[in-house]
Design a protein around this motif. Structure first.
Motif, PDB file in Angstrom:
ATOM      1  N   ASP A   1       0.861  -1.178   0.000  1.00  0.00           N
ATOM      2  CA  ASP A   1       0.000   0.000   0.000  1.00  0.00           C
ATOM      3  C   ASP A   1       0.903   1.235   0.000  1.00  0.00           C
ATOM      4  OD1 ASP A   1      -2.085   1.763   0.212  1.00  0.00           O
ATOM      5  OD2 ASP A   1      -2.558   1.306   2.299  1.00  0.00           O
ATOM      6  N   GLY A   2       1.429   1.577  -1.182  1.00  0.00           N
ATOM      7  CA  GLY A   2       2.429   2.632  -1.251  1.00  0.00           C
ATOM      8  C   GLY A   2       3.686   2.171  -0.541  1.00  0.00           C
ATOM      9  N   SER A   3       4.172   2.956   0.401  1.00  0.00           N
ATOM     10  CA  SER A   3       5.357   2.578   1.162  1.00  0.00           C
ATOM     11  C   SER A   3       5.024   1.642   2.315  1.00  0.00           C
ATOM     12  CB  SER A   3       6.047   3.833   1.721  1.00  0.00           C
ATOM     13  OG  SER A   3       5.182   4.525   2.621  1.00  0.00           O
ATOM     14  N   ARG A   4       3.739   1.435   2.573  1.00  0.00           N
ATOM     15  CA  ARG A   4       3.309   0.597   3.681  1.00  0.00           C
ATOM     16  C   ARG A   4       2.930  -0.803   3.201  1.00  0.00           C
ATOM     17  NH1 ARG A   4      -0.194   5.323   4.915  1.00  0.00           N
ATOM     18  NH2 ARG A   4       1.010   6.666   6.324  1.00  0.00           N
ATOM     19  N   LEU A   5       2.812  -1.697   4.177  1.00  0.00           N
ATOM     20  CA  LEU A   5       2.219  -3.003   3.962  1.00  0.00           C
ATOM     21  C   LEU A   5       0.954  -3.084   4.802  1.00  0.00           C
ATOM     22  CD1 LEU A   5       5.395  -5.275   4.216  1.00  0.00           C
ATOM     23  CD2 LEU A   5       4.142  -4.700   2.131  1.00  0.00           C
ATOM     24  N   ALA A   6      -0.021  -3.848   4.331  1.00  0.00           N
ATOM     25  CA  ALA A   6      -1.271  -4.019   5.072  1.00  0.00           C
ATOM     26  C   ALA A   6      -1.747  -5.454   4.906  1.00  0.00           C
ATOM     27  CB  ALA A   6      -2.336  -3.048   4.572  1.00  0.00           C
ATOM     28  N   PHE A   7      -2.310  -6.024   5.977  1.00  0.00           N
ATOM     29  CA  PHE A   7      -2.865  -7.376   5.889  1.00  0.00           C
ATOM     30  C   PHE A   7      -4.384  -7.313   6.029  1.00  0.00           C
ATOM     31  CE2 PHE A   7      -1.998  -6.937  10.475  1.00  0.00           C
ATOM     32  CZ  PHE A   7      -3.184  -7.385  11.039  1.00  0.00           C
TER      33      PHE A   7
ATOM     34  N   LEU B   1     -15.345  -1.962  15.545  1.00  0.00           N
ATOM     35  CA  LEU B   1     -15.750  -0.561  15.518  1.00  0.00           C
ATOM     36  C   LEU B   1     -16.343  -0.157  14.172  1.00  0.00           C
ATOM     37  CD1 LEU B   1     -12.859   1.228  17.455  1.00  0.00           C
ATOM     38  CD2 LEU B   1     -15.014   0.289  18.339  1.00  0.00           C
ATOM     39  N   ILE B   2     -15.702  -0.569  13.085  1.00  0.00           N
ATOM     40  CA  ILE B   2     -16.219  -0.208  11.757  1.00  0.00           C
ATOM     41  C   ILE B   2     -17.526  -0.954  11.488  1.00  0.00           C
ATOM     42  CG2 ILE B   2     -15.781  -0.318   9.280  1.00  0.00           C
ATOM     43  CD1 ILE B   2     -12.802   0.122   9.888  1.00  0.00           C
ATOM     44  N   GLY B   3     -17.540  -2.240  11.815  1.00  0.00           N
ATOM     45  CA  GLY B   3     -18.731  -3.049  11.550  1.00  0.00           C
ATOM     46  C   GLY B   3     -19.956  -2.599  12.306  1.00  0.00           C
TER      47      GLY B   3
ATOM     48  N   ASP C   1     -15.587  -5.935   1.639  1.00  0.00           N
ATOM     49  CA  ASP C   1     -15.893  -6.755   2.806  1.00  0.00           C
ATOM     50  C   ASP C   1     -14.692  -6.985   3.715  1.00  0.00           C
ATOM     51  OD1 ASP C   1     -18.552  -7.084   1.990  1.00  0.00           O
ATOM     52  OD2 ASP C   1     -18.070  -8.850   0.778  1.00  0.00           O
ATOM     53  N   ASP C   2     -13.564  -6.397   3.375  1.00  0.00           N
ATOM     54  CA  ASP C   2     -12.335  -6.637   4.137  1.00  0.00           C
ATOM     55  C   ASP C   2     -11.961  -5.431   4.983  1.00  0.00           C
ATOM     56  OD1 ASP C   2     -11.656  -9.261   3.148  1.00  0.00           O
ATOM     57  OD2 ASP C   2     -11.082  -8.317   1.251  1.00  0.00           O
TER      58      ASP C   2
END
Length: 273
Positions: free
Chosen positions: A110-116, A224-226, A255-256
């Motif tokens: 994700d750009g310079s980041r990683l995300a799982f 929190l989001i859900g 959905d993620d």
């Protein structure tokens, strides 16, 4: 064997949560892995292995000083960074697939980041009132200060509490957990600050607080989001009381729920095992 130590959820070394990573570890046995994890004395040590699932780019085993975990967040991102830094090439450009005890976990660049992508909860839903009171007492807070409580177990076994403010989260002085498992606490910052929420993660034993916790933030984000308690994208600060500057970027896409952060390679070399 090649060895890497990565600081996770920070863009500056020594302000996130480190993970030790041993590469090409297929020849190591369970006890060797466990013993090395005890020796590093970090919250987690991981071992990169060849995948057994053809859909995966690599397999990961994750050890604390006390045993193996099926999944953990900051080791996932740190190990992905180590794998890429060692020349790993994913089957799909920009997206890695990690095989671990919890199954297949997607990791995206994700750009310079990683995300799982947050894995499914092993246990969710509300926490019994008796347990909420016990946790509140262990944290040294009044039951009335807790405005929400959910099981947030995606492997490590978290219980999550929602407090009224980030200041209330930062003010916690735990009394002792006894037989309680891991407890995460979250509270909102005032608008316009450096982060949207403040998170702390407590567990029995010493030192008793984790600097920055991917698994907990994943489960909190799903909750929190859900439930509409947070927007579809927010930033969590963690580690403040420990002198860290952890920043966890949580975002719902379709959905993620994705949990991301910066990663910094701090140590590169070899280890004799």
């Amino acid at each position: 064997m090649r060895f890497t130590q990565v600081d996770v959820f920070t863009d500056e070394l020594m302000y996130g949560n480190p993970v030790a990573v041993v590469h090409d570890a297929d020849g190591l046995g369970d006890e060797q892995m466990a013993a090395f994890a005890r020796w590093t004395n970090l919250s987690e040590t991981t071992f990169l292995l060849a995948p057994t699932d053809p859909a995966a780019d690599y397999r990961l085993r994750i050890f604390t000083t006390g045993g193996e975990l099926p999944f953990a967040g900051h080791p996932t991102l740190g190990s992905a960074r180590a794998w890429l830094a060692a020349g790993g090439e994913p089957q799909r450009p920009g997206q890695l697939v990690q095989e671990c005890g919890a199954g297949l976990v997607r990791v995206r660049e994700d750009g310079s980041r990683l995300a799982f992508a947050a894995p499914p909860l092993r246990r969710g839903g509300p926490v019994d009132e008796a347990d909420v009171r016990q946790v509140a007492d262990a944290l040294g807070i009044d039951r009335a200060d807790v405005i929400g409580a959910q099981w947030a177990d995606n492997g490590p076994g978290w219980i999550a509490l929602l407090l009224r403010s980030a200041d209330a989260v930062l003010a916690i002085e735990p009394r002792g957990f006894g037989e309680l498992d891991k407890v995460g606490v979250v509270g909102p910052h005032a608008p316009g600050g450096h982060a949207d929420v403040e998170v702390r993660a407590f567990y029995p034993g010493s030192p008793g607080e984790d600097p920055v916790t991917g698994s907990l933030n994943a489960a909190i984000g799903q909750w929190l989001i859900g439930s509409g308690l947070a927007t579809d994208s927010y930033v969590a600060a963690q580690g403040t009381r420990l002198g860290r500057r952890g920043r966890v970027h949580v975002e719902r896409v379709d959905d993620d729920v994705w949990v991301g952060g910066d990663t910094v390679v701090g140590v590169s070399g070899t280890v004799a095992l």
